[in-house]
Design a protein around this motif. Structure first.
Motif, short mmCIF file in Angstrom:
data_model
loop_
_atom_site.label_atom_id
_atom_site.label_comp_id
_atom_site.label_asym_id
_atom_site.label_seq_id
_atom_site.Cartn_x
_atom_site.Cartn_y
_atom_site.Cartn_z
N GLN A 100 0.88 -1.19 0.00
CA GLN A 100 0.00 0.00 0.00
C GLN A 100 0.90 1.22 0.00
OE1 GLN A 100 -3.54 -0.64 2.89
NE2 GLN A 100 -1.96 -2.00 3.67
N ALA B 197 -8.31 -2.19 1.54
CA ALA B 197 -9.33 -1.17 1.80
C ALA B 197 -10.60 -1.79 2.39
CB ALA B 197 -9.65 -0.40 0.53
N THR B 201 -12.10 -1.05 6.03
CA THR B 201 -13.48 -0.56 6.14
C THR B 201 -14.28 -1.40 7.13
OG1 THR B 201 -13.40 0.25 3.86
CG2 THR B 201 -15.58 -0.03 4.83
N LYS B 297 -11.69 8.12 6.16
CA LYS B 297 -10.83 7.15 5.48
C LYS B 297 -11.64 6.28 4.53
CE LYS B 297 -6.99 4.70 4.87
NZ LYS B 297 -7.42 3.49 4.22
N THR B 300 -12.33 8.40 1.59
CA THR B 300 -11.13 8.58 0.76
C THR B 300 -10.86 7.33 -0.06
OG1 THR B 300 -10.20 9.99 2.48
CG2 THR B 300 -8.67 9.16 0.84
N ASP B 301 -11.00 6.17 0.55
CA ASP B 301 -10.80 4.92 -0.19
C ASP B 301 -11.79 4.81 -1.34
OD1 ASP B 301 -9.85 2.80 2.65
OD2 ASP B 301 -8.65 4.00 1.26
N ARG B 306 -10.35 2.45 -4.31
CA ARG B 306 -9.91 1.22 -3.64
C ARG B 306 -11.12 0.39 -3.21
NH1 ARG B 306 -5.50 4.89 -2.05
NH2 ARG B 306 -6.66 5.78 -0.32
#
Lengths: 116, 344
Positions: A100, B197, B201, B297, B300-301, B306
């Motif tokens: 990543q 991701a 999550t 986050k 954003t992903d 992602r």
């Protein structure tokens, strides 16, 4: 990973997946296993203190895990910055993250904003 | 005299009861000696037998499920069906959710149905019946999502395409997230892959449920999560639902529903508030400014690709991040709903 012996003498390493867990968890210990708080206490802070004392770089290998919740990263690296100051942490810690590539910059943001 | 009469009556009644009991014992012993086909069995009044399975005094009240049983595509119709379900349960009636007119079912709706129905059953102590769709293809969707195994096993076994998991402990379950991703990638792609991701999550969602979903303290509310491998689209559909108070009740609870611009309080719509939260323009409800990074986050992903097709429903707000569609809906989701997809 560069394992050249000349570089190794200047570097300490923390391998998150093998030294701690391949399933990093939530922020705090009471929320669940493999928390950022536990990683900070058990792995990151002791190695950082050693790196500071010997004036060496601390490299953190982020590869090999399932992924990272932002709360884990903030509690561990942000928590380190709240203890030692953002500048000291940024000057001492380097990251390796091939899985990543966006992670190191994200973590540096947490370190910079840790004391806001 | 009266005392003697009372004593005599008491003794008589006691003797009468004893004789009645003895007659009953004899009758039962004779009954056991009769073969099952003996017509004497049939003469026994039904009211004096104990039925093997309790049947409701009245038939269940049908509540029609929408034609498109889908939270992402049809949130209001989905939630309206459960409002009607709850209305029947509030009146003490047993409802039956009727899928006979349903034409399409999605995996996110199946998981949400489990979550919402479980909450209602706990609240009203009334069973919910289901009438399955007549279309076998739709029935397969229910089955492949893992609905049957959810009721039969704990934890539910995976199907050919889907896996459902429910919170088993009070804590964030990292191994559950790992297991779901391993199952989904192995099923759809034929090999175990990592989905960074999606993993983060799931952990953020579980952590949010632990910390913020209850006014009564941490770790109190349940969550449900599922992965469903859609062979038609080649994507894994991930759903996470918690049974909490919703994002806005959490913010309001800590008294942070306030936006100051030049010292002047401004009223904000809830869709705008959710957008501000996702873009990190609202502080953490705990008062520590370095926190409140979890939902930004996830956002954003989604923006970085992602994860894809992120949809969040909380209270009366629906947010389709991919389409930048943040709006109020006419119904209220009892908790918080997250949906996203991935295809490595």
């Amino acid at each position: 990973m560069n394992t050249d012996s000349a570089d190794n003498s200047e570097r300490l390493w923390v391998f998150v997946a093998t030294d701690f867990s391949d399933t990093p968890g939530p922020r705090r210990r009471d929320e669940g296993d493999d928390s950022g708080e536990e990683f900070l206490e058990r792995c990151l802070a002791p190695k950082f203190a050693e790196a500071l004392k010997d004036q060496r770089e601390l490299w953190v290998d982020l590869d090999g895990t399932e992924g990272y919740a932002t709360s884990f990263l903030e509690e561990s690296f942000g928590g380190l910055a709240r203890r030692y100051g953002s500048d000291a942490v940024l000057n001492t810690i380097q990251f390796k993250s091939l899985d990543q590539e966006y992670l190191p910059e994200e973590i540096r943001t947490y370190i910079r904003e840790a004391n806001d | 005299m009266k005392r003697n009469q009372t004593s005599y009556a008491a003794r008589y009644l006691t003797r009468a009861r004893q004789k009645a009991h003895q007659r009953e014992v004899v009758r039962r012993s004779r009954r056991h000696r009769r073969p099952r086909g003996d017509p004497a069995w049939q003469r026994r009044p039904a009211s004096r037998t104990t039925p093997a399975v309790a049947t409701p005094a009245k038939p269940p009240v049908p509540v029609l499920a929408p034609e498109s049983f889908d939270v992402v595509q049809n949130p209001e119709a989905f939630l309206l069906a459960f409002e009607r379900l709850e209305e029947q349960m509030r009146k003490g009636r047993t409802p039956r959710l009727d899928f006979s007119q349903t034409l399409a079912v999605s995996s996110d709706a199946v998981l949400s149905m489990i979550a919402i129905a479980s909450q209602l059953v706990r609240k009203y102590n009334v069973v919910v019946y289901l009438r399955w769709p007549t279309d076998p293809a739709l029935m397969d969707v229910f089955r492949n999502c893992g609905l049957e195994t959810y009721f039969k096993q704990t934890p539910p076994a995976p199907t050919d395409a889907g896996l459902i998991r429910q919170r088993l402990s009070k804590k964030v379950e990292t191994k559950t997230a790992q297991e779901m991703i391993a199952f989904a990638t192995q099923t759809l792609f034929g090999e175990r892959r990592k989905e960074y991701a999606t993993y983060s999550t799931f952990i953020e969602c579980m952590g949010n449920t632990f910390e913020h979903s209850s006014k009564g303290g941490e770790g109190r509310e349940l969550w449900w999560a599922s992965v469903y491998c859609n062979a038609d689209t080649g994507k894994v559909q991930c759903t996470f639902v918690d049974a909490g108070i919703g994002i806005f009740e959490s913010i309001v609870f800590k008294g942070l529903l306030r936006k100051l611009a030049g010292g002047v309080k401004k009223a904000i719509s809830r869709p705008a508030l959710l957008r501000d939260l996702l873009e990190r323009r609202i502080g953490s409800r705990t008062g520590e400014s370095y926190r409140n990074r979890g939902m930004p986050k996830i956002y954003t992903d989604a923006k970085a690709g992602r994860i894809s097709n992120l949809v969040i429903v909380t209270g009366s707000v629906y947010a389709d991040v991919a389409r930048d569609d943040f709006r109020s809906i006419n119904r209220k989701f009892p908790g918080t709903f997250y949906y996203w997809e991935f295809n490595t």
